[in-house]
Scaffold this motif. Structure first.
Motif, PDB file in Angstrom:
ATOM      1  N   SER A   1       0.943  -0.976  -0.109  1.00 12.17           N
ATOM      2  CA  SER A   1       0.197   0.189  -0.184  1.00 12.17           C
ATOM      3  C   SER A   1       1.392   1.297  -0.159  1.00 12.17           C
ATOM      4  CB  SER A   1      -0.706   0.187   1.104  1.00 12.17           C
ATOM      5  OG  SER A   1      -1.814   1.241   1.499  1.00 12.17           O
TER       6      SER A   1
ATOM      7  N   THR B   1      -7.866   6.556  -5.973  1.00  9.42           N
ATOM      8  CA  THR B   1      -8.455   6.806  -4.702  1.00  9.42           C
ATOM      9  C   THR B   1      -7.783   7.701  -4.232  1.00  9.42           C
ATOM     10  OG1 THR B   1      -8.689   4.397  -4.603  1.00  9.42           O
ATOM     11  CG2 THR B   1      -8.690   6.387  -2.429  1.00  9.42           C
TER      12      THR B   1
ATOM     13  N   HIS C   1      -9.706  -1.217  -7.445  1.00  7.69           N
ATOM     14  CA  HIS C   1     -11.245  -0.464  -6.251  1.00  7.69           C
ATOM     15  C   HIS C   1     -10.777   0.775  -6.708  1.00  7.69           C
ATOM     16  CE1 HIS C   1     -11.778  -4.608  -7.133  1.00  7.69           C
ATOM     17  NE2 HIS C   1     -13.023  -4.262  -7.018  1.00  7.69           N
TER      18      HIS C   1
ATOM     19  N   GLY D   1     -10.177   2.783  -2.850  1.00 10.27           N
ATOM     20  CA  GLY D   1     -10.551   2.791  -1.127  1.00 10.27           C
ATOM     21  C   GLY D   1     -10.754   3.815  -0.577  1.00 10.27           C
TER      22      GLY D   1
ATOM     23  N   ALA E   1     -14.677   4.526   7.453  1.00 14.29           N
ATOM     24  CA  ALA E   1     -14.449   2.983   6.043  1.00 14.29           C
ATOM     25  C   ALA E   1     -15.095   1.998   6.069  1.00 14.29           C
ATOM     26  CB  ALA E   1     -12.139   2.791   5.498  1.00 14.29           C
TER      27      ALA E   1
ATOM     28  N   GLU F   1     -14.298  -0.477   1.144  1.00 11.84           N
ATOM     29  CA  GLU F   1     -13.316   0.791   1.300  1.00 11.84           C
ATOM     30  C   GLU F   1     -12.108  -0.169   2.307  1.00 11.84           C
ATOM     31  OE1 GLU F   1     -15.471   4.779   0.993  1.00 11.84           O
ATOM     32  OE2 GLU F   1     -15.225   3.633   2.886  1.00 11.84           O
TER      33      GLU F   1
ATOM     34  N   GLN G   1     -11.536  -3.593   2.554  1.00 12.12           N
ATOM     35  CA  GLN G   1     -10.581  -4.166   1.520  1.00 12.12           C
ATOM     36  C   GLN G   1     -10.154  -3.964   0.734  1.00 12.12           C
ATOM     37  OE1 GLN G   1     -13.724  -6.987  -0.121  1.00 12.12           O
ATOM     38  NE2 GLN G   1     -12.221  -8.384  -1.311  1.00 12.12           N
ATOM     39  N   ALA G   2     -10.339  -2.950  -0.217  1.00 14.09           N
ATOM     40  CA  ALA G   2      -9.786  -2.464  -1.359  1.00 14.09           C
ATOM     41  C   ALA G   2      -8.334  -1.610  -0.795  1.00 14.09           C
ATOM     42  CB  ALA G   2     -10.894  -1.212  -2.128  1.00 14.09           C
ATOM     43  N   MET G   3      -8.106  -0.852   0.652  1.00 15.22           N
ATOM     44  CA  MET G   3      -6.976  -0.226   0.995  1.00 15.22           C
ATOM     45  C   MET G   3      -5.799  -1.553   1.337  1.00 15.22           C
ATOM     46  SD  MET G   3      -8.798   2.152   4.350  1.00 15.22           S
ATOM     47  CE  MET G   3      -7.296   2.152   4.651  1.00 15.22           C
ATOM     48  N   HIS G   4      -6.183  -2.858   1.297  1.00 15.46           N
ATOM     49  CA  HIS G   4      -5.514  -3.557   1.022  1.00 15.46           C
ATOM     50  C   HIS G   4      -5.376  -4.971   0.297  1.00 15.46           C
ATOM     51  CE1 HIS G   4      -6.970  -3.082   5.714  1.00 15.46           C
ATOM     52  NE2 HIS G   4      -5.439  -3.585   5.881  1.00 15.46           N
ATOM     53  N   GLU G   5      -5.576  -3.273  -1.141  1.00 18.18           N
ATOM     54  CA  GLU G   5      -5.606  -4.696  -2.246  1.00 18.18           C
ATOM     55  C   GLU G   5      -4.059  -4.045  -2.384  1.00 18.18           C
ATOM     56  OE1 GLU G   5     -10.025  -5.430  -3.951  1.00 18.18           O
ATOM     57  OE2 GLU G   5      -8.780  -3.173  -4.838  1.00 18.18           O
TER      58      GLU G   5
ATOM     59  N   HIS H   1      -1.666  -1.439  -4.738  1.00 19.07           N
ATOM     60  CA  HIS H   1      -1.942  -0.159  -4.681  1.00 19.07           C
ATOM     61  C   HIS H   1      -0.077   0.012  -5.712  1.00 19.07           C
ATOM     62  CE1 HIS H   1      -4.677  -0.002  -0.869  1.00 19.07           C
ATOM     63  NE2 HIS H   1      -4.881  -0.330  -1.970  1.00 19.07           N
TER      64      HIS H   1
END
Length: 344
Positions: free
Chosen positions: A23, A83, A104, A106, A177, A181, A183-187, A189
């Protein structure tokens, strides 16, 4: 006393330790002064297919807050979305959480950046089959140039905080969040692109972008592309965006017919192609003569838009007058008929 530069490096180091390597949404800056409110501005015309909008924001440097204009950029790869970064009030200070690219969108603090970033998610478009489809409700698109578009109303979250630029704390957006959101933060990046970073540096070095200088009203609010920089054709881009917005308003209000709309949009597209060709031939800039030529063509289009709307207003006024005349005649006929009717 610790200098701001040293303090910023300390915060950056702490963020790198605290945030997963996948991230890039770490905290980069922490200050004790709230950022200014978000200014209102017009989105420039999208320069071409595949460009994505990144909204403007207040960044912080040695001289205080400065505005990084909203800008259309090319993403680092197909299929990723932006994001936006956001300021969050934590532990008595305002901390910056940097923006990033990912599959996605976040959490961005619930801040309403506009143009599809209404506080949660992104409603300005989506990827499909390797192409980005633009929502005409929020994206300034010339449909004669970009055909992968659609129309869908958008939802603005936290509408009571329409211009608030930070999350939490006194008068901040009270958003948290969502599971999606989080989940998206841990994808995986991706950092801002090199052109985005260069654009931010240009904003940081331009005194007219400082809140302490402009009082919260930056001279450059948005740009069509990062290469336009500051003062290198932005006035041309801004005017193109404003004229497209006038055309869209004319279509929505019914003041411009389909034929009139096609005419001015085709001319606008021709001007856009001329500007792009001129910039390509001059290292991304427009010469004074080229700006003058484009400005004259834009003047002609602007006059056509005004004339089309003026004609529509005249037609509406004439119809209204005719309606009143006809109504008066009907009322008068009714009175005559009533007068001539035999009394019982």
């Amino acid at each position: 006393m610790i200098s701001f530069s040293a303090f910023r490096k300390f915060i950056l180091g702490a963020a790198i330790v605290a945030v997963p390597a996948a991230s890039y949404a770490g905290v980069f800056v922490s200050v004790n002064i709230a950022p200014p409110v978000l200014p209102v501005y017009t989105q420039p015309l999208c320069p071409g297919d595949g460009y994505l909008w990144t909204p403007g924001y207040w960044a912080y440097g040695d001289a205080g807050y400065y505005w990084v204009p909203g800008v259309w950029v090319q993403p680092p790869s197909v299929g990723v979305l932006w994001t936006p970064g956001y300021w969050g009030f934590v532990g008595g200070a305002y901390r910056w959480n940097a923006g990033y690219w990912g599959p996605h969108v976040g959490f961005y603090g619930g801040v309403n950046y506009g143009f599809g970033f209404g506080g949660v998610g992104f409603e300005g478009g989506y990827w499909n089959g390797g192409h980005f489809f633009y929502n005409q409700r929020v994206a300034n698109i010339n449909v004669n140039v970009i055909h992968n578009t659609y129309v869908r109303n958008v939802t603005v979250v936290n509408n009571n905080y329409a211009h608030t630029s930070f999350n939490g704390g006194p008068n901040g957006v009270p958003a948290h969040a969502t599971p999606g959101e989080m989940q998206a933060m841990h994808e995986q990046h991706f950092q801002p692109t090199a052109s985005q970073e260069q654009f931010r540096q240009q904003a940081a070095s331009n005194r007219s972008q400082l809140a302490s200088v402009n009082g919260g009203h930056p001279s450059t609010l948005a740009a069509q592309t990062p290469r336009d920089g500051f003062g290198h054709g932005n006035e041309v881009n801004a005017r193109q965006g404003n004229q497209q917005a006038r055309i869209n308003q004319g279509v929505r209000s019914g003041q411009m017919t389909p034929g009139e709309t096609r005419n001015v949009e085709n001319r606008d597209a021709s001007i856009n192609r001329q500007a792009q060709a001129d910039r390509a031939a001059n290292g991304g800039r427009l010469t004074g003569q080229e700006k003058q030529q484009i400005n004259q063509r834009q003047n002609n289009v602007s006059q056509s838009i005004a004339a089309d709307k003026h004609n529509a207003n005249n037609d509406a006024a004439a119809a209204a007058r005719n309606g009143r005349t006809a109504g008066s005649e009907r009322r008068q006929a009714g009175r005559v008929e009533e007068k001539d009717r035999p009394k019982r």
